[in-house]
Design an enzyme around this catalytic site. Structure first.
Site, PDB file in Angstrom:
ATOM      1  N   TRP A  90      -3.259   5.660  -5.489  1.00 42.60           N
ATOM      2  CA  TRP A  90      -2.695   6.715  -4.640  1.00 42.60           C
ATOM      3  C   TRP A  90      -1.619   7.527  -5.349  1.00 42.60           C
ATOM      4  CZ3 TRP A  90      -5.360   8.049  -0.718  1.00 42.60           C
ATOM      5  CH2 TRP A  90      -6.005   7.122   0.103  1.00 42.60           C
ATOM      6  N   GLU A  98      -4.840  -2.294   4.542  1.00 46.49           N
ATOM      7  CA  GLU A  98      -4.511  -2.762   5.906  1.00 46.49           C
ATOM      8  C   GLU A  98      -5.672  -3.511   6.562  1.00 46.49           C
ATOM      9  OE1 GLU A  98      -3.733   0.141   4.609  1.00 46.49           O
ATOM     10  OE2 GLU A  98      -1.959   1.021   5.533  1.00 46.49           O
ATOM     11  N   THR A 120       0.854  -1.188   0.000  1.00 49.35           N
ATOM     12  CA  THR A 120       0.000   0.000   0.000  1.00 49.35           C
ATOM     13  C   THR A 120       0.890   1.238   0.000  1.00 49.35           C
ATOM     14  OG1 THR A 120      -1.873   1.058   1.081  1.00 49.35           O
ATOM     15  CG2 THR A 120      -0.191   0.143   2.539  1.00 49.35           C
ATOM     16  N   LYS A 173      -6.126  10.498  -3.826  1.00 48.82           N
ATOM     17  CA  LYS A 173      -6.589   9.251  -4.442  1.00 48.82           C
ATOM     18  C   LYS A 173      -7.291   9.536  -5.764  1.00 48.82           C
ATOM     19  CE  LYS A 173      -7.672   4.799  -2.893  1.00 48.82           C
ATOM     20  NZ  LYS A 173      -8.401   3.911  -2.022  1.00 48.82           N
TER      21      LYS A 173
HETATM   22  P1  ADP Z   1      -8.823   0.471  -1.062  1.00 48.12           P
HETATM   23  O1  ADP Z   1      -8.667   1.463  -2.151  1.00 48.12           O
HETATM   24  O2  ADP Z   1      -8.965  -0.903  -1.533  1.00 48.12           O
HETATM   25  O3  ADP Z   1      -9.931   0.842  -0.100  1.00 48.12           O
HETATM   26  P2  ADP Z   1      -6.314   1.535  -0.034  1.00 48.12           P
HETATM   27  O4  ADP Z   1      -5.506   1.040   1.099  1.00 48.12           O
HETATM   28  O5  ADP Z   1      -5.656   1.771  -1.334  1.00 48.12           O
HETATM   29  O6  ADP Z   1      -7.479   0.480  -0.174  1.00 48.12           O
HETATM   30  O7  ADP Z   1      -7.056   2.870   0.384  1.00 48.12           O
HETATM   31  C1  ADP Z   1      -7.717   3.015   1.597  1.00 48.12           C
HETATM   32  C2  ADP Z   1      -8.154   4.460   1.772  1.00 48.12           C
HETATM   33  O8  ADP Z   1      -9.008   4.829   0.687  1.00 48.12           O
HETATM   34  C3  ADP Z   1      -8.960   4.737   3.006  1.00 48.12           C
HETATM   35  O9  ADP Z   1      -8.154   4.925   4.140  1.00 48.12           O
HETATM   36  C4  ADP Z   1      -9.689   6.011   2.589  1.00 48.12           C
HETATM   37  O10 ADP Z   1      -8.847   7.141   2.685  1.00 48.12           O
HETATM   38  C5  ADP Z   1      -9.975   5.753   1.129  1.00 48.12           C
HETATM   39  N1  ADP Z   1     -11.282   5.123   0.967  1.00 48.12           N
HETATM   40  C6  ADP Z   1     -11.551   3.819   0.787  1.00 48.12           C
HETATM   41  N2  ADP Z   1     -12.869   3.618   0.659  1.00 48.12           N
HETATM   42  C7  ADP Z   1     -13.459   4.826   0.780  1.00 48.12           C
HETATM   43  C8  ADP Z   1     -14.812   5.295   0.762  1.00 48.12           C
HETATM   44  N3  ADP Z   1     -15.833   4.486   0.554  1.00 48.12           N
HETATM   45  N4  ADP Z   1     -15.022   6.616   0.941  1.00 48.12           N
HETATM   46  C9  ADP Z   1     -13.996   7.465   1.142  1.00 48.12           C
HETATM   47  N5  ADP Z   1     -12.707   7.098   1.164  1.00 48.12           N
HETATM   48  C10 ADP Z   1     -12.437   5.794   0.985  1.00 48.12           C
END
Ligand code: ADP
Length: 548
Positions: A446, A330, A184, A441
């Site tokens: 990211w 995570e 990540t 994002k």
């Molecule tokens: P993933 O993209 O699979 O959720 P990542 O570890 O790349 O996993 O990203 C996690 C982060 O993405 C979260 O901590 C948050 O900042 C953002 N995120 C994930 N899901 C959401 C959501 N439904 N709404 C807003 N932010 C989100």
């Protein structure tokens, strides 16, 4: 008094044997550019999984070794998903969109021994071939140009399977052994490895079968289309959940445009699909232009970034239910899901329910959430008003990172600090309102603000630089650079100049979309860039606060 129940190890081997043994006629379907999709029954697919495990064993893969994949969502990738962990090795799913420096880092960090690579992605791998000495073999599958030079020895996937004359006996695994590894993005520095155990993957998959996550649950009448990449947090655990439940999988390979997705959704009578908002926007617009009947589709799972209420309401117009979920690499990633509680559904208007459905939702069974005040660290009430850093705990949440002693992501009492700022209301609905981690994002991927700032401040005309995300209707967020110019510099640099300056060092999608040349960058009390203030400046004057 102790309970007297068996402690059977919770492993993916059980998930695999159950799926293949009980549902041999279930299907794995893979999209092709043209013509009908490729099909295999679970029985055929399971046989290939066993032969792949034998083949990898013959190539020298031993228990605990890391086997990487560089692949789109397809049958071979799904074969690796079970062959590798069931043989006791660790599946390292690699994001092929990473910049070559990060790609080289994650492979070196994992010490991958073998890489299973889709042939069309071999050129990506070739760019880092001289920096991955741990890799002994590349196992290549699918179509592509002739193998590029400079790679470790390449063997053909089908040849590996063909020479595997007998299945491998699955080893008896401890449920705490590593099953998977996914990197990540870190706020600063290189990506960090999250190591999933058999136990965490098993429990996470089991939860996917419940109605707390998917309305109607997940069962053998379902056909699931994961649009979310299989290199991204195990495609949200859905391959594991489907095999556990005996549900079919319709895999899109690299064909993620609205037309191909609609074709697969319709032809395979898909009941559940899942992906990030930037996939669903174009699909909704395509449906608005030209409706396609999708009578079997009952759930569109949307996560990875905020699902705007307009997107959820847009699918409602077509009789399609979008379910919003929040998670992280995570957290395996299932953290919260915005299902409407039964009694609230009976009581609230559709408009009020939309407010709940657009929240990040209720904790998945097994997950615990809490909020910590951003300045004092004291726990905040769950009143829907107090904003605090979201902290989580649960059996599929990581407790550390691979090869990394940094404890700043964890509290002393063992909770994960998510870096998200949220509220939780008295009903338990969580809403993300901001982020403390310095990341942007875009389209589910990211971008490190801190890395961009460091590079920008290396430009001779730039004194200070701060990068923040601006809401974007398609990508969710796009990076915007605020810079102050050095006094001796006669003219401020343009966006084009700075993009050209950054281009050799970062992936293309990282390049900022806009440049704001300012006299001063606002700072917090402790002298850090005040990114919340910068983000607020970027919101259109009439826009409401960001939807949570
Ligand atoms: P993933 O993209 O699979 O959720 P990542 O570890 O790349 O996993 O990203 C996690 C982060 O993405 C979260 O901590 C948050 O900042 C953002 N995120 C994930 N899901 C959401 C959501 N439904 N709404 C807003 N932010 C989100």
């Amino acid at each position: 008094m102790q309970g007297l129940m068996m402690e059977v190890p919770l492993t993916l081997t059980h998930v695999f044997e159950r799926g293949v043994g009980l549902h041999p006629r279930q299907q794995v379907v893979t999209q092709r550019e043209t013509g009908p999709p490729r099909r295999a029954t679970f029985a055929e697919w399971g046989d290939r999984v066993r032969r792949l495990a034998r083949g990898l064993h013959e190539l020298g893969v031993e228990r605990g070794d890391r086997v990487a994949t560089l692949a789109w969502n397809n049958q071979e990738h799904l074969e690796c998903y079970f062959a590798v962990p069931c043989m006791g090795a660790v599946l390292h799913t690699v994001n092929f969109r990473l910049h070559p420096d990060q790609l080289a880092h994650v492979i070196a960090d994992a010490q991958d021994r073998v890489i299973v690579c889709q042939r069309s992605l071999l050129p990506t791998l070739a760019r880092v071939a001289d920096r991955v000495p741990s890799v002994r073999w590349i196992v290549a599958f699918g179509e592509g140009e002739p193998d590029p030079p400079g790679l470790p020895p390449v063997v053909d996937y089908e040849a590996v399977l063909a020479t595997a004359d007998r299945p491998l006996d699955w080893p008896a695994l401890d449920e705490r052994e590593a099953a998977g590894l996914c990197h990540t993005s870190a706020t600063t520095g290189d990506p960090k490895g999250v190591v999933y155990s058999h136990r965490s993957a098993y429990l996470h998959a089991l939860t996917l079968l419940t109605t707390a996550i998917l309305p109607g649950g997940l069962g053998d009448a379902d056909m699931l289309l994961p649009v979310v990449p299989m290199f991204h947090v195990n495609a949200w655990g859905q391959p594991h959940g489907c095999v556990f439940a005996g549900a079919g999988l319709a895999l899109p390979d690299r064909f993620l445009d609205a037309d191909h997705l609609l074709q697969l959704l319709a032809s395979e009578r898909v009941t559940i699909t899942a992906g990030v908002p930037s996939i669903w926007g174009p699909l909704l617009r395509r449906l608005d232009r030209e409706p396609v009947p999708l009578p079997h589709l009952r759930t569109i799972l949307c996560g990875g970034a905020t699902a705007p209420p307009s997107l959820i309401a847009g699918f409602d117009r077509h009789g399609l239910t979008m379910v919003h979920a929040w998670g992280m690499t995570e957290t395996s990633p299932l953290g919260t899901v915005a299902v409407v509680k039964h009694d609230l559904a009976e009581r609230l208007t559709a408009e009020e329910q939309l407010g709940l459905r657009a929240s990040q939702g209720l904790p998945a069974p097994g997950m615990e959430l809490r909020l910590a005040d951003l300045t004092t660290g004291a726990l905040c009430p769950h009143d829907g008003v107090h904003e605090g850093e979201l902290q989580v705990r649960g059996p599929w949440v990581c407790r550390g990172y691979l090869n990394n002693d940094d404890r700043t992501s964890f509290t002393v009492d063992g909770w994960l600090r998510t870096g998200d700022v949220a509220t939780i209301d008295s009903e338990g609905y969580m809403r993300i309102v901001d982020r403390t981690k310095d990341l942007v994002k875009s389209g589910g991927e990211w971008i490190s603000s801190v890395t961009l700032e460091g590079l920008l401040m290396g430009h001779p005309d730039v004194a200070e630089a701060a990068v923040v995300g601006r809401p974007d209707p398609h990508w969710g967020e796009r990076p915007v650079a605020f810079v102050t110019v050095r006094p001796e510099c006669p003219e401020a640099p343009t966006l084009e100049v700075l993009r050209a300056f950054l281009a050799p060092s970062v992936a293309r999608f990282w390049l900022p979309d806009a440049l704001m040349v300012v006299d001063a960058i606002p700072k917090t009390g402790v002298g850090k860039f005040d990114k919340r203030q910068l983000r607020r400046q970027l919101l259109p004057a009439t826009a409401p606060a960001p939807e949570g």
